[in-house]
Design a protein around this motif. Structure first.
Motif, PDB file in Angstrom:
ATOM      1  N   ASP A  51      59.318  40.562 -20.429  1.00  0.00           N
ATOM      2  CA  ASP A  51      61.031  39.777 -21.074  1.00  0.00           C
ATOM      3  C   ASP A  51      61.070  38.991 -21.089  1.00  0.00           C
ATOM      4  OD1 ASP A  51      63.298  39.794 -20.938  1.00  0.00           O
ATOM      5  OD2 ASP A  51      63.667  41.395 -18.711  1.00  0.00           O
ATOM      6  N   ILE A  52      61.798  38.677 -21.992  1.00  0.00           N
ATOM      7  CA  ILE A  52      62.354  37.546 -22.865  1.00  0.00           C
ATOM      8  C   ILE A  52      63.597  36.809 -22.171  1.00  0.00           C
ATOM      9  CG2 ILE A  52      63.175  38.808 -25.307  1.00  0.00           C
ATOM     10  CD1 ILE A  52      61.559  36.312 -26.775  1.00  0.00           C
ATOM     11  N   PHE A  53      64.074  37.339 -21.738  1.00  0.00           N
ATOM     12  CA  PHE A  53      65.328  36.557 -21.352  1.00  0.00           C
ATOM     13  C   PHE A  53      64.981  36.483 -19.505  1.00  0.00           C
ATOM     14  CE2 PHE A  53      66.772  40.064 -24.051  1.00  0.00           C
ATOM     15  CZ  PHE A  53      67.268  39.261 -24.902  1.00  0.00           C
ATOM     16  N   GLN A  54      63.650  36.583 -19.101  1.00  0.00           N
ATOM     17  CA  GLN A  54      63.395  35.927 -18.232  1.00  0.00           C
ATOM     18  C   GLN A  54      62.689  35.183 -18.234  1.00  0.00           C
ATOM     19  OE1 GLN A  54      62.762  37.358 -15.105  1.00  0.00           O
ATOM     20  NE2 GLN A  54      64.743  38.585 -14.877  1.00  0.00           N
ATOM     21  N   ILE A  55      61.687  34.575 -19.328  1.00  0.00           N
ATOM     22  CA  ILE A  55      61.396  33.476 -20.150  1.00  0.00           C
ATOM     23  C   ILE A  55      62.225  32.711 -20.145  1.00  0.00           C
ATOM     24  CG2 ILE A  55      60.019  32.398 -21.359  1.00  0.00           C
ATOM     25  CD1 ILE A  55      58.335  35.108 -22.259  1.00  0.00           C
ATOM     26  N   ALA A  56      63.817  33.208 -20.717  1.00  0.00           N
ATOM     27  CA  ALA A  56      64.377  31.911 -21.034  1.00  0.00           C
ATOM     28  C   ALA A  56      65.149  31.330 -19.739  1.00  0.00           C
ATOM     29  CB  ALA A  56      65.750  32.533 -21.756  1.00  0.00           C
ATOM     30  N   ALA A  57      65.596  32.492 -19.042  1.00  0.00           N
ATOM     31  CA  ALA A  57      65.873  32.338 -17.273  1.00  0.00           C
ATOM     32  C   ALA A  57      65.004  30.962 -17.179  1.00  0.00           C
ATOM     33  CB  ALA A  57      66.339  33.183 -16.697  1.00  0.00           C
ATOM     34  N   GLN A  58      63.588  31.184 -17.091  1.00  0.00           N
ATOM     35  CA  GLN A  58      62.847  30.376 -16.846  1.00  0.00           C
ATOM     36  C   GLN A  58      63.386  28.962 -16.810  1.00  0.00           C
ATOM     37  OE1 GLN A  58      60.777  31.885 -13.371  1.00  0.00           O
ATOM     38  NE2 GLN A  58      60.584  29.002 -13.787  1.00  0.00           N
ATOM     39  N   TYR A  59      62.413  28.882 -17.865  1.00  0.00           N
ATOM     40  CA  TYR A  59      62.888  27.495 -18.704  1.00  0.00           C
ATOM     41  C   TYR A  59      64.106  26.780 -18.489  1.00  0.00           C
ATOM     42  CZ  TYR A  59      59.677  28.299 -22.736  1.00  0.00           C
ATOM     43  OH  TYR A  59      58.464  28.258 -22.472  1.00  0.00           O
ATOM     44  N   CYS A  60      65.298  27.242 -18.167  1.00  0.00           N
ATOM     45  CA  CYS A  60      66.282  26.777 -17.749  1.00  0.00           C
ATOM     46  C   CYS A  60      65.903  26.507 -16.366  1.00  0.00           C
ATOM     47  CB  CYS A  60      67.410  27.788 -17.459  1.00  0.00           C
ATOM     48  SG  CYS A  60      69.162  27.606 -17.302  1.00  0.00           S
ATOM     49  N   TYR A  61      65.613  26.870 -14.831  1.00  0.00           N
ATOM     50  CA  TYR A  61      64.874  26.646 -14.231  1.00  0.00           C
ATOM     51  C   TYR A  61      64.542  25.805 -13.879  1.00  0.00           C
ATOM     52  CZ  TYR A  61      68.553  30.040 -11.436  1.00  0.00           C
ATOM     53  OH  TYR A  61      69.397  30.765 -10.879  1.00  0.00           O
ATOM     54  N   SER A  62      63.763  25.578 -14.651  1.00  0.00           N
ATOM     55  CA  SER A  62      61.998  25.257 -15.239  1.00  0.00           C
ATOM     56  C   SER A  62      62.245  23.544 -15.140  1.00  0.00           C
ATOM     57  CB  SER A  62      61.414  25.749 -14.855  1.00  0.00           C
ATOM     58  OG  SER A  62      60.607  26.637 -14.603  1.00  0.00           O
ATOM     59  N   LEU A  63      63.484  23.896 -15.903  1.00  0.00           N
ATOM     60  CA  LEU A  63      63.117  22.781 -16.588  1.00  0.00           C
ATOM     61  C   LEU A  63      64.385  21.635 -16.463  1.00  0.00           C
ATOM     62  CD1 LEU A  63      62.335  23.717 -19.839  1.00  0.00           C
ATOM     63  CD2 LEU A  63      60.525  21.461 -18.242  1.00  0.00           C
ATOM     64  N   ALA A  64      65.417  22.644 -16.004  1.00  0.00           N
ATOM     65  CA  ALA A  64      67.108  21.963 -15.649  1.00  0.00           C
ATOM     66  C   ALA A  64      67.320  21.574 -14.105  1.00  0.00           C
ATOM     67  CB  ALA A  64      67.845  22.378 -16.532  1.00  0.00           C
ATOM     68  N   ASN A  65      66.866  21.457 -13.451  1.00  0.00           N
ATOM     69  CA  ASN A  65      67.033  21.945 -12.047  1.00  0.00           C
ATOM     70  C   ASN A  65      66.517  20.513 -11.361  1.00  0.00           C
ATOM     71  OD1 ASN A  65      63.972  21.474 -11.429  1.00  0.00           O
ATOM     72  ND2 ASN A  65      63.855  23.132 -10.725  1.00  0.00           N
TER      73      ASN A  65
END
Length: 102
Positions: A51-65
């Protein structure tokens, strides 16, 4: 549909540099392993759920936490992202992105 690609280390560093130039903050990488892990998490998410939207959310969590790999120090940015990522699950963020970006 366009071919899927993942953010490389070089692209992540270029985006980081552009954001620092535009908004200020400290340029640099705090932890190379954290950066590699964050970038790899999106690829793993794709292979797990497709799911491409799960990828976008994962980038948010991984890079911006709170444990982000970059050395920026913009407190307003920190507050906004930390508030969002701690109050919304990755799945909820992915659903939001799907509803508003599809």
């Amino acid at each position: 549909m366009a071919e899927l690609f993942f953010i490389s280390k070089a692209l992540a560093l270029q985006i980081h540099r552009q954001q620092i130039e535009r908004f200020g903050g400290a340029l640099g990488i705090r932890d190379e392993a954290l950066l590699a892990s964050a970038l790899g998490a999106a690829r793993q998410t794709w292979h797990y759920c497709g799911d491409i939207f799960q990828i976008a959310a994962q980038y948010c969590y991984s890079l911006a936490n709170q444990k982000r790999p970059t050395m920026d120090n913009d407190q307003l940015y920190d507050w906004g992202i930390n508030t969002a990522t701690q109050q919304v699950s990755r799945e909820e963020l992915a659903d939001f992105l799907k509803q508003h970006c599809a």
